[in-house]
Design an enzyme around this catalytic site. Structure first.
Site, mmCIF file in Angstrom:
data_model
loop_
_atom_site.group_PDB
_atom_site.id
_atom_site.type_symbol
_atom_site.label_atom_id
_atom_site.label_comp_id
_atom_site.label_asym_id
_atom_site.label_seq_id
_atom_site.Cartn_x
_atom_site.Cartn_y
_atom_site.Cartn_z
ATOM 1 C CB SER A 76 -0.930 0.015 1.213
ATOM 2 O OG SER A 76 -0.178 -0.038 2.419
ATOM 3 C CG ASP A 102 -4.713 5.499 6.717
ATOM 4 O OD1 ASP A 102 -3.555 5.458 7.167
ATOM 5 O OD2 ASP A 102 -5.080 4.835 5.722
ATOM 6 C CG HIS A 129 -1.580 3.806 4.345
ATOM 7 N ND1 HIS A 129 -2.822 3.331 4.743
ATOM 8 C CD2 HIS A 129 -0.906 2.737 3.841
ATOM 9 C CE1 HIS A 129 -2.910 2.047 4.476
ATOM 10 N NE2 HIS A 129 -1.759 1.646 3.941
#
Length: 407
Positions: free
Chosen positions: A50, A375, A378
């Site tokens: 991610s 968040d 990240h």
């Protein structure tokens, strides 16, 4: 009650390893001029999770749980809408492409995309180890089966489809930058998560809670050599295929990440360093990084004609924390998520695993550009921009994989 401490012998062992691997950083490099291909690089091929996925999980079909909200607003709010990037905007890989004068990397699973200047194989939630290998030791990868080996096969399939011979593949890779990671963090995340403490109503942890946490730490430690070997093996394969410039990033300082800080919720101040990070978890991340750098040194001996750079995500992140105010961040919120339960004013870290960013009842802080964490897992677009600058213009990737022209 406080959680168990990292064993002092482990601390001593890691300290000795770190002393043997510390290197002086190269002189800072200025930013590249925009609009022209830099240092002969005409393409980027990226593997990862991610931290660098630009839309592959979105096209796989987002899994449930904490990943289900990453494919919709407020993700991508700074760039006009969600693209599958786990941030409010762009990622490090985007800033690197821009600095190299290249288009942003399209995800491999976007079959109608232009891959003239490279391909992004990274998938949110991906692991360094195959899901079957993780399952054999009781660790479940819940979001995707697109592990590093799967991504490597995609890379080989792409090269086979766009070239006629191994010689042509080598010719194609001569002018390419290959990014092998960051990947491996999810292998540890999933092992930790399976043994996450469950606090009672009084906030105290039971003996069983502590036992579960320590089981997760031990299982994750057992994974480290296997994860590192997977990354090094993938790098070796792309080097054998003809890659001449390879970047292999290390792990972030896990003890500084809001999701980990909130999960551990340690009350003893002695467990934290001067940046508010958990010392034990950072030592764990450094164990990964030490072994990874040892593997990179072996690769350099085997491929002396190639440039194989170690991207020091750990120390670049720490530098960002320490220089947060001068870099324009809110110095009082460096370990606090921007988007989660309670907007910007919720819990100490503004992170709730049960109500991740984008879920009902969550909100975005008023100034995301002043936050490091987006968040709780990240980074914000602004933080990724700073990280990219530190890595590729300020010497935190060594040796420099790209020689940017002086302004």
């Amino acid at each position: 009650m406080a959680i168990a401490r990292v064993h002092p012998l482990l601390v001593a062992f890691l300290a000795l390893l770190l002393l043997g691997t510390c290197q002086a950083r190269p002189a800072p490099r200025p930013a590249a001029s925009k609009g022209a291909v830099v240092d002969g690089i005409t393409a980027i091929y990226n593997f990862g999770d991610s931290i660098s996925d630009t839309g592959n999980l979105l096209r796989e079909g987002a899994a449930g749980g904490m990943m289900e909200h990453t494919v919709a607003l407020p993700y991508g709010a700074a760039i006009g809408g969600a693209t599958g990037r786990c941030s409010d905007g762009y990622l490090m890989i985007d800033y690197l492409a821009k600095d190299l004068g290249l288009p942003l990397l399209n995800p491999y699973l976007d079959k109608g995309a232009d891959f003239t200047h490279g391909v992004n194989f990274a998938v949110t939630g991906a692991t360094a180890l195959d899901t079957a290998a993780l399952a054999r030791i009781g660790v479940t990868a819940p979001h995707t089966n697109s592990s590093l080996n799967v991504q490597l096969q995609w890379f080989k399939d792409f090269m086979s489809a766009t070239t006629k011979s191994p010689a042509e593949v080598r010719e194609k890779l001569v002018n390419a930058l290959v990014m092998v990671g960051e990947i491996g963090g999810n292998d540890y995340n999933y092992a930790f998560a399976m043994n996450r403490p469950r606090s009672g109503s009084d906030g105290e942890r039971s003996v069983a809670d502590v036992g579960r946490m320590m089981t997760g730490v031990v299982e994750s430690m057992v994974l480290v050599p296997k994860v590192v070997q997977s990354v090094i093996s993938a790098a070796r394969e792309v080097l054998d295929m003809g890659a001449t410039r390879v970047v292999i990033p290390g792990n972030f300082p896990l003890g500084c990440v809001p999701s980990y800080l909130a999960a551990v919720n340690e009350t003893d101040s002695a467990a934290y360093d001067g940046n508010g990070c958990l010392v034990g978890l950072n030592l764990f991340a450094q164990m990964h990084n030490v072994l990874l750098q040892q593997g990179i040194r072996e690769l350099r001996r085997s491929y002396p004609a190639a440039t194989i750079a170690y991207a020091d995500y750990f120390n670049a992140y720490v530098r960002m924390l320490e220089g947060a105010r001068e870099m324009g961040f809110d110095g009082s919120a460096v370990t606090k998520a921007c988007c989660s339960a309670g907007g910007g004013d919720g819990s100490k870290y503004n992170f709730d695993m049960e109500r991740m960013c984008g879920a009902p009842g969550t909100a975005v802080c008023s100034r995301p550009e002043e936050r490091i964490s987006w968040d709780g897992v990240h980074l914000t677009q602004r933080a990724y921009s700073v990280m990219a600058g530190l890595l590729y213009h300020k010497g935190f990737a060594s040796p420099p994989p790209v020689k940017f022209p002086r302004q």
